[in-house]
Design a protein around this motif. Structure first.
Motif, PDB file in Angstrom:
ATOM      1  N   VAL A  23      -1.467   0.074   9.734  1.00  8.24           N
ATOM      2  CA  VAL A  23      -2.556  -0.653   9.095  1.00  8.24           C
ATOM      3  C   VAL A  23      -3.520  -1.122  10.168  1.00  8.24           C
ATOM      4  CG1 VAL A  23      -1.262  -1.380   7.050  1.00  8.24           C
ATOM      5  CG2 VAL A  23      -1.232  -2.815   9.068  1.00  8.24           C
ATOM      6  N   ASP A  24      -4.806  -1.166   9.830  1.00  9.66           N
ATOM      7  CA  ASP A  24      -5.815  -1.552  10.812  1.00  9.66           C
ATOM      8  C   ASP A  24      -5.937  -3.072  10.899  1.00  9.66           C
ATOM      9  OD1 ASP A  24      -7.301  -2.358   8.607  1.00  9.66           O
ATOM     10  OD2 ASP A  24      -8.725  -0.697   8.731  1.00  9.66           O
ATOM     11  N   GLU A  25      -6.940  -3.538  11.636  1.00  9.54           N
ATOM     12  CA  GLU A  25      -7.164  -4.969  11.853  1.00  9.54           C
ATOM     13  C   GLU A  25      -7.452  -5.725  10.559  1.00  9.54           C
ATOM     14  OE1 GLU A  25      -6.959  -6.909  14.482  1.00  9.54           O
ATOM     15  OE2 GLU A  25      -6.488  -5.371  15.943  1.00  9.54           O
ATOM     16  N   ARG A  26      -7.915  -5.040   9.532  1.00  6.19           N
ATOM     17  CA  ARG A  26      -8.187  -5.666   8.234  1.00  6.19           C
ATOM     18  C   ARG A  26      -6.988  -5.590   7.302  1.00  6.19           C
ATOM     19  NH1 ARG A  26     -12.758  -1.937   8.334  1.00  6.19           N
ATOM     20  NH2 ARG A  26     -11.373  -0.914   6.881  1.00  6.19           N
ATOM     21  N   GLY A  27      -5.912  -4.902   7.741  1.00  6.51           N
ATOM     22  CA  GLY A  27      -4.738  -4.746   6.905  1.00  6.51           C
ATOM     23  C   GLY A  27      -4.802  -3.546   5.982  1.00  6.51           C
ATOM     24  N   GLU A  28      -5.782  -2.676   6.191  1.00  9.78           N
ATOM     25  CA  GLU A  28      -5.935  -1.480   5.366  1.00  9.78           C
ATOM     26  C   GLU A  28      -5.097  -0.341   5.924  1.00  9.78           C
ATOM     27  OE1 GLU A  28      -7.677  -1.317   2.501  1.00  9.78           O
ATOM     28  OE2 GLU A  28      -8.068  -3.456   2.774  1.00  9.78           O
ATOM     29  N   LEU A  29      -4.417   0.378   5.044  1.00  4.82           N
ATOM     30  CA  LEU A  29      -3.578   1.499   5.450  1.00  4.82           C
ATOM     31  C   LEU A  29      -4.412   2.598   6.090  1.00  4.82           C
ATOM     32  CD1 LEU A  29      -0.523   2.870   3.816  1.00  4.82           C
ATOM     33  CD2 LEU A  29      -2.339   4.491   4.183  1.00  4.82           C
ATOM     34  N   GLN A  30      -3.978   3.055   7.229  1.00  7.33           N
ATOM     35  CA  GLN A  30      -4.641   4.141   7.936  1.00  7.33           C
ATOM     36  C   GLN A  30      -3.859   5.442   7.819  1.00  7.33           C
ATOM     37  OE1 GLN A  30      -7.806   3.704   9.465  1.00  7.33           O
ATOM     38  NE2 GLN A  30      -7.467   1.969   8.114  1.00  7.33           N
ATOM     39  N   GLU A  31      -2.533   5.350   7.917  1.00  9.16           N
ATOM     40  CA  GLU A  31      -1.674   6.524   7.772  1.00  9.16           C
ATOM     41  C   GLU A  31      -0.236   6.081   7.556  1.00  9.16           C
ATOM     42  OE1 GLU A  31      -0.436   8.786  11.435  1.00  9.16           O
ATOM     43  OE2 GLU A  31      -2.047   7.596  12.318  1.00  9.16           O
ATOM     44  N   TYR A  32       0.558   6.998   7.023  1.00  8.95           N
ATOM     45  CA  TYR A  32       1.986   6.756   6.898  1.00  8.95           C
ATOM     46  C   TYR A  32       2.702   8.093   7.019  1.00  8.95           C
ATOM     47  CZ  TYR A  32       2.274   8.618   2.119  1.00  8.95           C
ATOM     48  OH  TYR A  32       2.258   9.438   1.019  1.00  8.95           O
ATOM     49  N   ARG A  33       3.968   8.021   7.412  1.00  9.12           N
ATOM     50  CA  ARG A  33       4.803   9.224   7.478  1.00  9.12           C
ATOM     51  C   ARG A  33       6.259   8.808   7.436  1.00  9.12           C
ATOM     52  NH1 ARG A  33       6.324  10.852  13.038  1.00  9.12           N
ATOM     53  NH2 ARG A  33       5.778   9.104  14.365  1.00  9.12           N
ATOM     54  N   GLN A  85       0.813  -1.209   0.000  1.00  5.77           N
ATOM     55  CA  GLN A  85       0.000   0.000   0.000  1.00  5.77           C
ATOM     56  C   GLN A  85       0.853   1.268   0.000  1.00  5.77           C
ATOM     57  OE1 GLN A  85      -3.705  -0.315   2.430  1.00  5.77           O
ATOM     58  NE2 GLN A  85      -2.882  -2.344   2.901  1.00  5.77           N
ATOM     59  N   LEU A  86       1.990   1.242   0.702  1.00  3.92           N
ATOM     60  CA  LEU A  86       2.893   2.385   0.684  1.00  3.92           C
ATOM     61  C   LEU A  86       3.447   2.593  -0.724  1.00  3.92           C
ATOM     62  CD1 LEU A  86       4.415   4.613   2.252  1.00  3.92           C
ATOM     63  CD2 LEU A  86       6.241   2.928   2.622  1.00  3.92           C
ATOM     64  N   ALA A  87       3.853   1.518  -1.385  1.00  3.37           N
ATOM     65  CA  ALA A  87       4.407   1.608  -2.742  1.00  3.37           C
ATOM     66  C   ALA A  87       3.402   2.208  -3.716  1.00  3.37           C
ATOM     67  CB  ALA A  87       4.860   0.232  -3.221  1.00  3.37           C
ATOM     68  N   SER A  88       2.115   1.986  -3.476  1.00  4.53           N
ATOM     69  CA  SER A  88       1.110   2.544  -4.377  1.00  4.53           C
ATOM     70  C   SER A  88       0.910   4.045  -4.161  1.00  4.53           C
ATOM     71  CB  SER A  88      -0.224   1.807  -4.211  1.00  4.53           C
ATOM     72  OG  SER A  88      -0.839   2.139  -2.985  1.00  4.53           O
ATOM     73  N   LEU A  89       1.418   4.574  -3.053  1.00  2.00           N
ATOM     74  CA  LEU A  89       1.237   5.999  -2.733  1.00  2.00           C
ATOM     75  C   LEU A  89       2.477   6.854  -2.978  1.00  2.00           C
ATOM     76  CD1 LEU A  89      -0.755   5.600   0.575  1.00  2.00           C
ATOM     77  CD2 LEU A  89      -1.652   6.380  -1.618  1.00  2.00           C
ATOM     78  N   ILE A  90       3.651   6.247  -2.900  1.00  2.00           N
ATOM     79  CA  ILE A  90       4.884   7.014  -3.101  1.00  2.00           C
ATOM     80  C   ILE A  90       5.559   6.514  -4.372  1.00  2.00           C
ATOM     81  CG2 ILE A  90       5.150   7.461  -0.624  1.00  2.00           C
ATOM     82  CD1 ILE A  90       7.329   5.340  -0.544  1.00  2.00           C
ATOM     83  N   VAL A  91       6.527   7.251  -4.871  1.00  2.00           N
ATOM     84  CA  VAL A  91       7.167   6.887  -6.141  1.00  2.00           C
ATOM     85  C   VAL A  91       8.338   5.927  -5.970  1.00  2.00           C
ATOM     86  CG1 VAL A  91       6.473   9.018  -7.281  1.00  2.00           C
ATOM     87  CG2 VAL A  91       8.649   8.929  -6.071  1.00  2.00           C
ATOM     88  N   HIS A  92       8.657   5.531  -4.759  1.00  3.28           N
ATOM     89  CA  HIS A  92       9.801   4.661  -4.485  1.00  3.28           C
ATOM     90  C   HIS A  92       9.334   3.281  -4.040  1.00  3.28           C
ATOM     91  CE1 HIS A  92      11.943   8.430  -4.665  1.00  3.28           C
ATOM     92  NE2 HIS A  92      11.210   8.890  -3.668  1.00  3.28           N
ATOM     93  N   GLU A  93      10.132   2.277  -4.386  1.00  2.22           N
ATOM     94  CA  GLU A  93       9.819   0.907  -3.989  1.00  2.22           C
ATOM     95  C   GLU A  93      10.413   0.577  -2.619  1.00  2.22           C
ATOM     96  OE1 GLU A  93       7.992  -1.675  -5.441  1.00  2.22           O
ATOM     97  OE2 GLU A  93       7.278  -0.025  -6.686  1.00  2.22           O
ATOM     98  N   PRO A  94       9.658  -0.091  -1.760  1.00  2.00           N
ATOM     99  CA  PRO A  94      10.205  -0.525  -0.473  1.00  2.00           C
ATOM    100  C   PRO A  94      11.351  -1.516  -0.663  1.00  2.00           C
ATOM    101  CG  PRO A  94       7.810  -0.636  -0.459  1.00  2.00           C
ATOM    102  CD  PRO A  94       8.229  -0.374  -1.875  1.00  2.00           C
ATOM    103  N   GLU A  95      12.365  -1.384   0.190  1.00  2.00           N
ATOM    104  CA  GLU A  95      13.500  -2.312   0.171  1.00  2.00           C
ATOM    105  C   GLU A  95      13.344  -3.404   1.212  1.00  2.00           C
ATOM    106  OE1 GLU A  95      17.485  -1.124   0.075  1.00  2.00           O
ATOM    107  OE2 GLU A  95      17.196  -0.702  -2.038  1.00  2.00           O
TER     108      GLU A  95
END
Length: 103
Positions: free
Chosen positions: A80-90, A32-42
């Protein structure tokens, strides 16, 4: 010989009805983070259970440089919440790959 159909019970739960395990939460946070930012997680540097889900620390390559030890990375804290849905990132930290943590 007649084939029997699997017995169905009312107690079986679907995979989405249970909270994600740490590895699942980490994978969902990265995706979910990768879909919001332009960089790929390592990778993931931490997973912590929270009262309403998980907090996942995701490391991301933000600026690739040569030599690789001078590349800039960042750590993002993803909830991420109990369902695995992104709630926030920073973004909580930005650093050179070759830099050691202060001890």
């Amino acid at each position: 010989m007649a084939e029997r159909e699997p017995r169905r019970t009312g107690t079986r739960t679907s995979p989405r009805s249970r909270p994600p395990r740490p590895a699942e939460a980490a994978r969902q946070a990265c995706d979910q983070l990768a879909s919001l930012i332009v960089h790929e997680p390592e990778g993931v540097s931490g997973v912590t259970r929270h009262e309403d889900g998980w907090v996942v620390s995701v490391d991301v390559l933000e600026v690739a440089r040569i030599p690789d030890t001078t590349s800039l990375l960042a750590t993002y804290e993803v909830r991420v919440d109990e369902r695995g849905e992104l709630q926030e990132y920073r973004r909580v930290r930005r650093y050179r790959r070759g830099a050691a943590d202060d001890c």
